[in-house]
Design an enzyme around this catalytic site. Structure first.
Site, mmCIF file in Angstrom:
data_model
loop_
_atom_site.group_PDB
_atom_site.id
_atom_site.type_symbol
_atom_site.label_atom_id
_atom_site.label_comp_id
_atom_site.label_asym_id
_atom_site.label_seq_id
_atom_site.Cartn_x
_atom_site.Cartn_y
_atom_site.Cartn_z
ATOM 1 C CB SER A 116 -0.962 -0.024 1.205
ATOM 2 O OG SER A 116 -1.981 0.939 1.060
ATOM 3 C CD GLU A 171 -2.283 -2.551 -4.303
ATOM 4 O OE1 GLU A 171 -3.456 -2.808 -3.992
ATOM 5 O OE2 GLU A 171 -1.586 -1.720 -3.677
ATOM 6 C CG HIS A 214 -5.339 -2.488 -0.599
ATOM 7 N ND1 HIS A 214 -4.378 -2.046 -1.495
ATOM 8 C CD2 HIS A 214 -5.173 -1.728 0.518
ATOM 9 C CE1 HIS A 214 -3.679 -1.058 -0.952
ATOM 10 N NE2 HIS A 214 -4.138 -0.849 0.275
#
Length: 313
Positions: free
Chosen positions: A110, A208, A278
């Site tokens: 992330s 992502e 995620h």
């Protein structure tokens, strides 16, 4: 040249830090028990006890934790408790000589994407884009495959991703190989025009994201396209885009249409559907490790991200 960090073995100490936002305390407790079950001891960063708005302490506090964990000879890996916001704020102040002189496992994803890119491109150290302690391992419904990703820290074995894990869709046929680079799309875009700009030349780029609407994904992919990042890449892996659906606009392109406009039209070998990011399960991959993607076979094979692996008993 990229370098593999030493593998962990039972009894090793790992450092847990929060270089971005603060973790959920209860979920972190659950995750720390998981680390103990793996036979690891834990050292907690000082900034985990602090909070400064949406940050886990002030920049200098989070930076200090990162430096101290890499300098501490008893700490064999540095694991991030969670992502959130803020790693880009400390990237320019990191002493990369400390990391270069003390190579060890670095793990997270992330917002941690910014640090993966900065560390790998400044030191050559292979790092791990892997599930977080608080936000993934600390969940009640954590997938067994998510937990199993942590075995990559102990075992010097090649990893092969197939449709046994998740369905994969061919976007562009072909075979490509190169070192893995990438991570969270928002953070990759944020590196452009900075000293830490993502280098995709000859690499397998994986992307992502989470909670971004199609128009926002469109804007970021267009940015990467115009910066030449798709043209430079050897191949592209489209990973999980969790909850990336239209909300603000009644009429919208779908995520699939946006992917088609940028990834498919880029003309590089590309597969879509990897459970990296995620999502659940969340599969760890070593950033900077050599990998081969075969779209016809729908496989991704990645070399081990560690050296002299000790078998987990």
């Amino acid at each position: 040249m990229n370098h593999k960090p030493p593998a962990l073995k039972k009894g090793d100490t790992v450092g847990v830090i929060a270089p971005a936002s603060p973790p959920d305390p209860e979920k972190l407790k659950t995750a720390l028990l998981f680390l103990e079950e793996l036979g690891l001891q834990v050292k907690i960063g000082e900034a985990l006890k602090n909070q400064h708005g949406y940050l886990a302490g002030r920049d200098e506090e989070r930076l200090s934790d990162l430096h101290e964990m890499f300098k501490d000879q008893n700490v064999k890996a540095v694991l991030c408790a969670c992502g959130g916001f803020g790693t880009g704020r400390i990237a320019q102040d990191i002493d990369y000589d400390i990391i270069r002189s003390n190579p060890k496992i670095f793990w997270g994803y992330s917002d941690i994407t910014y640090l993966h890119t900065a560390i790998n491109q400044n030191t050559g150290l292979i790092t791990f884009h892997g599930p977080m302690l608080s936000s993934d391992i600390g969940r009640e419904d954590v997938d067994p495959l998510t937990k199993a990703s942590y075995h990559q820290l102990f075992e010097e074995t090649e990893c092969t991703y197939t449709e046994d894990i998740s369905p994969l869709k061919v976007l562009t046929l072909g075979k490509a190989e190169g070192r893995l680079a990438g991570g969270n799309l928002s953070l990759l875009t944020a590196t452009l025009g900075t000293p830490f700009e993502i280098d995709t030349k000859g690499k397998l780029l994986f992307i992502e994201d989470v909670d971004e609407e199609p128009y926002q994904i469109d804007r970021m992919l267009n940015h990467l396209k115009m910066a030449g990042k798709f043209e430079d890449a050897a191949g592209i892996l489209v990973c999980d885009f969790h909850n990336c659906v239209p909300v603000k606009r009644e009429k919208s392109l779908t995520l699939e249409q946006v992917i088609e406009d940028y990834i498919t039209k880029a003309g590089k070998p590309a597969l879509m559907g990897f459970k990296i990011g995620h999502c659940s399960p969340s599969i760890a991959v070593p950033v900077g490790a050599h990998a081969v993607m075969d779209t016809a076979a729908k496989t991704l094979t990645i070399e081990a991200g560690i050296s002299k692996g000790a078998r987990l008993i």
